[in-house]
Design a protein around this motif. Structure first.
Motif, PDB file in Angstrom:
ATOM      1  N   GLU A  95       3.532   4.682  -5.085  1.00 24.05           N
ATOM      2  CA  GLU A  95       3.423   5.912  -4.305  1.00 24.05           C
ATOM      3  C   GLU A  95       2.054   6.562  -4.467  1.00 24.05           C
ATOM      4  O   GLU A  95       1.497   7.105  -3.516  1.00 24.05           O
ATOM      5  CB  GLU A  95       4.522   6.882  -4.713  1.00 24.05           C
ATOM      6  N   ASP A 131      -2.593   9.463   1.298  1.00 22.85           N
ATOM      7  CA  ASP A 131      -1.910  10.633   1.860  1.00 22.85           C
ATOM      8  C   ASP A 131      -2.086  10.727   3.371  1.00 22.85           C
ATOM      9  O   ASP A 131      -1.193  11.149   4.091  1.00 22.85           O
ATOM     10  CB  ASP A 131      -2.425  11.923   1.211  1.00 22.85           C
ATOM     11  N   ARG A 171       0.334   8.495   4.920  1.00 27.48           N
ATOM     12  CA  ARG A 171       1.665   9.077   4.726  1.00 27.48           C
ATOM     13  C   ARG A 171       1.927  10.145   5.795  1.00 27.48           C
ATOM     14  O   ARG A 171       3.013  10.234   6.358  1.00 27.48           O
ATOM     15  CB  ARG A 171       1.759   9.682   3.322  1.00 27.48           C
ATOM     16  N   THR A 195       8.005   7.036   5.814  1.00 28.54           N
ATOM     17  CA  THR A 195       7.129   6.583   4.743  1.00 28.54           C
ATOM     18  C   THR A 195       7.888   6.338   3.449  1.00 28.54           C
ATOM     19  O   THR A 195       7.759   5.276   2.836  1.00 28.54           O
ATOM     20  CB  THR A 195       6.012   7.618   4.488  1.00 28.54           C
ATOM     21  N   ASP A 196       8.693   7.303   3.020  1.00 32.62           N
ATOM     22  CA  ASP A 196       9.405   7.152   1.755  1.00 32.62           C
ATOM     23  C   ASP A 196      10.406   6.006   1.807  1.00 32.62           C
ATOM     24  O   ASP A 196      10.537   5.245   0.847  1.00 32.62           O
ATOM     25  CB  ASP A 196      10.112   8.457   1.377  1.00 32.62           C
TER      26      ASP A 196
END
Length: 160
Positions: A94, A99, A102, A109-110
């Motif tokens: 992660e 970013d 993301r 994304t997660d």
């Protein structure tokens, strides 16, 4: 293709797909061809010399034959050590993910990172990915193999 699938870019909104397209275009526009060639030359000089390559060879020999002994197995991890290792690898994955990307990918994304992390935890999947990468490296090093040589990925595509 893996990123498209993991982050569901095929079903992305028009805005998200446009932003990704703009990012690709800007990455080409930001660096000129001359700057790119200069960066390639500097990277080549830095990494393709005898000292650097011999360092990697020494590292690999030491990794596979520490103190002249070939691959001695470590004692098995405890449940707590295994859990800590999984959590640390997930945090590192992660943290490594930009970013900006993301933000562009949005809510998927997660989920995509979780799926990628789980794939990397599976020994069989990891081994298969390593073999596919090795196939691609062989084809890059020896382009004449590309005519008669099928990579693992091509074989899987033919079966599907």
């Amino acid at each position: 293709r893996l990123l498209k699938h993991l982050f569901d870019l095929d079903n992305a909104s028009f805005f998200r797909s446009r932003v990704i397209s703009v990012l690709k275009t800007m990455s080409v526009a930001v660096t000129s061809v001359q700057d790119f060639h200069l960066m390639l030359f500097q990277s080549h000089v830095q990494y393709m010399n005898g000292e650097y390559i011999s360092g990697w060879i020494y590292y690999l020999v030491d990794m596979f034959w520490p103190n002249g002994v070939f691959y001695t197995k470590d004692p098995p991890l405890t449940g707590e050590e295994e859990f800590d290792l999984k959590q640390n690898s997930k945090k590192m994955l992660e943290k490594m993910f930009p970013d900006q990307l993301r933000t562009v990918l949005g809510k998927h994304t997660d989920e995509g990172l979780d799926m990628l992390h789980e794939m990397l935890q599976n020994r069989l999947v990891l081994k298969s990915m390593a073999y596919m990468i090795m196939d691609l490296v062989w084809v890059e090093l020896f382009p004449e193999l590309g005519d008669d040589f099928f990579t693992g990925a091509e074989c899987l595509e033919k079966e599907a």
